[in-house]
Design an enzyme around this catalytic site. Structure first.
Site, PDB file in Angstrom:
ATOM      1  N   LYS A 162       0.818  -1.219   0.000  1.00  0.00           N
ATOM      2  CA  LYS A 162       0.000   0.000   0.000  1.00  0.00           C
ATOM      3  C   LYS A 162       0.844   1.258   0.000  1.00  0.00           C
ATOM      4  O   LYS A 162       0.434   2.278  -0.560  1.00  0.00           O
ATOM      5  CB  LYS A 162      -0.981  -0.008   1.177  1.00  0.00           C
TER       6      LYS A 162
ATOM      7  N   LYS B 157      -4.073  -9.953  -6.517  1.00  0.00           N
ATOM      8  CA  LYS B 157      -5.381 -10.259  -5.930  1.00  0.00           C
ATOM      9  C   LYS B 157      -6.440  -9.275  -6.408  1.00  0.00           C
ATOM     10  O   LYS B 157      -6.138  -8.111  -6.682  1.00  0.00           O
ATOM     11  CB  LYS B 157      -5.278 -10.313  -4.393  1.00  0.00           C
TER      12      LYS B 157
ATOM     13  N   LYS C  44     -10.826  -4.107  -4.272  1.00  0.00           N
ATOM     14  CA  LYS C  44     -11.820  -3.031  -4.441  1.00  0.00           C
ATOM     15  C   LYS C  44     -11.210  -1.850  -5.166  1.00  0.00           C
ATOM     16  O   LYS C  44     -11.850  -1.149  -5.915  1.00  0.00           O
ATOM     17  CB  LYS C  44     -12.249  -2.514  -3.067  1.00  0.00           C
TER      18      LYS C  44
HETATM   19  P1  ATP Z   1      -8.817  -2.577  -0.451  1.00  0.00           P
HETATM   20  O1  ATP Z   1      -8.796  -2.732  -1.943  1.00  0.00           O
HETATM   21  O2  ATP Z   1      -9.468  -1.290   0.003  1.00  0.00           O
HETATM   22  O3  ATP Z   1      -7.518  -2.871   0.203  1.00  0.00           O
HETATM   23  P2  ATP Z   1      -9.898  -5.213  -0.162  1.00  0.00           P
HETATM   24  O4  ATP Z   1     -10.810  -5.480  -1.310  1.00  0.00           O
HETATM   25  O5  ATP Z   1      -8.551  -5.807  -0.170  1.00  0.00           O
HETATM   26  O6  ATP Z   1      -9.824  -3.659   0.107  1.00  0.00           O
HETATM   27  P3  ATP Z   1     -10.628  -5.602   2.666  1.00  0.00           P
HETATM   28  O7  ATP Z   1     -11.739  -4.789   3.208  1.00  0.00           O
HETATM   29  O8  ATP Z   1      -9.253  -5.185   3.000  1.00  0.00           O
HETATM   30  O9  ATP Z   1     -10.752  -5.719   1.078  1.00  0.00           O
HETATM   31  O10 ATP Z   1     -10.860  -7.099   3.063  1.00  0.00           O
HETATM   32  C1  ATP Z   1     -12.043  -7.653   3.586  1.00  0.00           C
HETATM   33  C2  ATP Z   1     -11.961  -9.165   3.601  1.00  0.00           C
HETATM   34  O11 ATP Z   1     -11.971  -9.660   2.267  1.00  0.00           O
HETATM   35  C3  ATP Z   1     -10.683  -9.706   4.239  1.00  0.00           C
HETATM   36  O12 ATP Z   1     -10.988 -10.839   5.020  1.00  0.00           O
HETATM   37  C4  ATP Z   1      -9.831 -10.095   3.067  1.00  0.00           C
HETATM   38  O13 ATP Z   1      -8.940 -11.143   3.376  1.00  0.00           O
HETATM   39  C5  ATP Z   1     -10.869 -10.551   2.071  1.00  0.00           C
HETATM   40  N1  ATP Z   1     -10.413 -10.386   0.698  1.00  0.00           N
HETATM   41  C6  ATP Z   1     -10.093  -9.207   0.089  1.00  0.00           C
HETATM   42  N2  ATP Z   1      -9.724  -9.418  -1.191  1.00  0.00           N
HETATM   43  C7  ATP Z   1      -9.801 -10.758  -1.389  1.00  0.00           C
HETATM   44  C8  ATP Z   1      -9.546 -11.610  -2.512  1.00  0.00           C
HETATM   45  N3  ATP Z   1      -9.150 -11.112  -3.661  1.00  0.00           N
HETATM   46  N4  ATP Z   1      -9.730 -12.943  -2.361  1.00  0.00           N
HETATM   47  C9  ATP Z   1     -10.142 -13.462  -1.196  1.00  0.00           C
HETATM   48  N5  ATP Z   1     -10.401 -12.717  -0.101  1.00  0.00           N
HETATM   49  C10 ATP Z   1     -10.240 -11.394  -0.183  1.00  0.00           C
END
Ligand code: ATP
Ligand code: LTN
Length: 333
Positions: free
Chosen positions: A117, A199, A202
């Site tokens: 990040k 991965k 969002k």
């Molecule tokens: P950002 O893009 O803002 O970092 P994010 O999409 O990575 O957000 P988080 O809110 O940080 O999402 O994560 C919420 C939950 O979703 C966590 O338990 C995280 O492990 C899971 N998660 C996020 N992205 C993935 C993915 N691509 N595959 C599986 N699990 C995920």
């Protein structure tokens, strides 16, 4: 007698940093839903975490309410589980400060999410981004959680939570329960459809790489049809076939079919057919969630009632842990 046994506590949270993705759903939220009957479940919208990256105020307000309604639509039942908003429960900020003083600079420097990040937001490497895992550790430890259902990317953060808790307990006795991560076998790491080595996130710049659970069926189909694959045209799971592996893992997660069965079903068929099948299966899986969401957002009053009720209970539970920790440290309370 058996059901008189005290239920184990589950805690997890998600950032309302944008619309919920298929990765969030398959990696985390779907398990939250499944765990509701067997465990005593506590879930939060981690809005304090989201300001580690700049947010536009009006958009942030909207994201919080939309994320709350989306998670309810996924199947979180507020009659069974506690589902609250982190910033409404002051114990989280209090515990984060306390635990900051029991966390080492060196161990935070090793967090891969911080490295990723800070590379992505090089103009705003704030202290909050650095101490983000401490806020998260506090979230979990406040509720004496036994299990924390998360996607694979959060493994390191769960480990540091356990390290901080053990360190604190080592100094002051048994204040915190040592939690355990709960990472699903299938869907723990959903990858971007445009770059299957990264991965799905969002905040992906390439909108086609990320499927949101509220995307229209047409958008979902388009994103899957454009998914990056290899040139082999043979549906099977193998090292190096990141795109197909990702599609197989998504398909398996939403249909329940094993990889073996999927390979059999698509023998002799091309990637085009497979991509269409994955898209359709995802659309069907998300349809009832989208219908519930559209009902829920019509009643903002009801949504507010739900989180206010949960906020109050969460404050009661978490204040006990804050008081216990503060007393042990030596504060006059
Ligand atoms: P950002 O893009 O803002 O970092 P994010 O999409 O990575 O957000 P988080 O809110 O940080 O999402 O994560 C919420 C939950 O979703 C966590 O338990 C995280 O492990 C899971 N998660 C996020 N992205 C993935 C993915 N691509 N595959 C599986 N699990 C995920
Ligand atoms: N950091 C998490 C979101 C989160 C969380 C938590 C997850 C904040 N607090 C407590 C589990 C337990 C993330 O997914 N990025």
């Amino acid at each position: 007698m058996e059901n008189e046994k005290k239920k184990e506590i589950v805690f997890s949270a998600i950032q309302p940093s944008g619309t919920i993705t298929l990765g969030n759903y398959l990696g985390a939220v779907r398990n939250w839903v499944k765990m509701q009957d067997e465990y005593s479940c506590i879930y939060a919208l981690a809005d304090l975490h989201t300001i580690t990256v700049r947010q536009e105020p009006a958009q942030m307000r909207k994201n919080i309410i939309d994320a709350y309604a989306s998670i309810m639509a996924c199947g979180i039942d507020v009659e069974k589980s506690l589902f609250f908003i982190q910033s409404h429960v002051k114990s989280h900020a209090e515990m984060a400060w306390i635990l900051n003083c029991y966390t080492q600079f060196g161990e935070l420097s090793r967090m891969t999410q911080f490295k990723d990040k800070s590379a992505k937001h090089a103009d705003n490497i704030n202290a909050g981004l650095f101490t983000y895992p401490v806020l998260m550790a506090g979230d979990i430890l406040l509720y004496q959680a036994d299990k924390v259902p998360v996607g694979a990317d959060q493994k390191q953060h769960i480990e540091i939570t356990c390290d901080i808790a053990r360190r604190f307990n080592g100094l002051y006795g048994n204040v915190f329960k040592i939690p355990e991560g709960f990472i699903p076998k299938n869907g723990a790491r959903v990858m971007s459809l445009q770059d299957p080595t990264r991965k799905m996130s969002k905040s992906d710049e390439n909108a086609n790489g990320c499927v949101h659970i509220l995307d229209t069926p047409e958008t979902i189909m388009r994103k899957f049809k454009r998914a990056i694959t290899d040139s082999e045209a043979h549906v099977h799971y193998a090292e190096g076939k990141d795109g197909i592996n990702n599609l197989m893992s998504i398909y398996s997660a939403v249909t329940g079919l094993s990889y073996e069965q999927i390979e059999k079903d698509f023998e002799g068929k091309g990637y085009g057919d497979f991509k269409t099948a994955v898209g359709e299966a995802v659309v069907e899986h998300l349809r009832p969630i989208q219908e519930r969401y559209n009902q829920l957002v019509k009643d903002k009053g009801y949504i507010e009632e739900c989180y206010r009720k949960a906020d109050e209970i969460a404050l009661k539970i978490s204040s006990r842990t804050v008081n216990k920790a503060m007393k042990k440290i030596g504060f006059v309370i």
